[in-house]
Scaffold this motif. Structure first.
Motif: not given
Length: 112
Positions: A49-60
């Motif tokens: 569904a996309g990059i999850a908020s407040s996740s490592i992916a979001a920080k990256m």
């Protein structure tokens, strides 16, 4: 014609790698590791569904966007991981990566 010859050559090479690695005790752990890739990507926040908020992916993604002046570059690590998180690895890609990884691990295991 060239693409099919290349594919045939790649399959032959992978078959050789599989024969070398099949006798090794490290094959099973590497197969498990390849199956775990989608789970690890999802846990990091790279989801279908996309990059999850407040996740490592979001920080990256945030760091990549800041570094690139507001956008994430196509082909960057974040873009590639998101693509893999959304679509997963194809069966052939899993097979090739698993075979190569098994052969490398089998070669390393010979020293121990």
């Amino acid at each position: 014609m060239e693409a099919s010859a290349l594919t045939s050559s790649a399959v032959t090479s992978v078959a050789k790698v599989v024969r070398v690695a099949s006798g090794s005790a490290v094959v099973l752990p590497l197969v498990v590791a390849m199956a775990a890739v989608p789970m690890v990507l999802s846990a990091m926040g790279f989801t279908a569904a996309g990059i999850a908020s407040s996740s490592i992916a979001a920080k990256m993604m945030s760091m990549a966007a800041i570094a690139n002046g507001g956008g994430v570059a196509s082909g960057s690590l974040v873009a590639t991981l998101q693509s893999l998180g959304a679509t997963g690895l194809s069966g052939l890609t899993k097979f090739i990566l698993g075979s190569i990884g098994s052969a490398i691990a089998a070669g390393i295991a010979k020293f121990y």
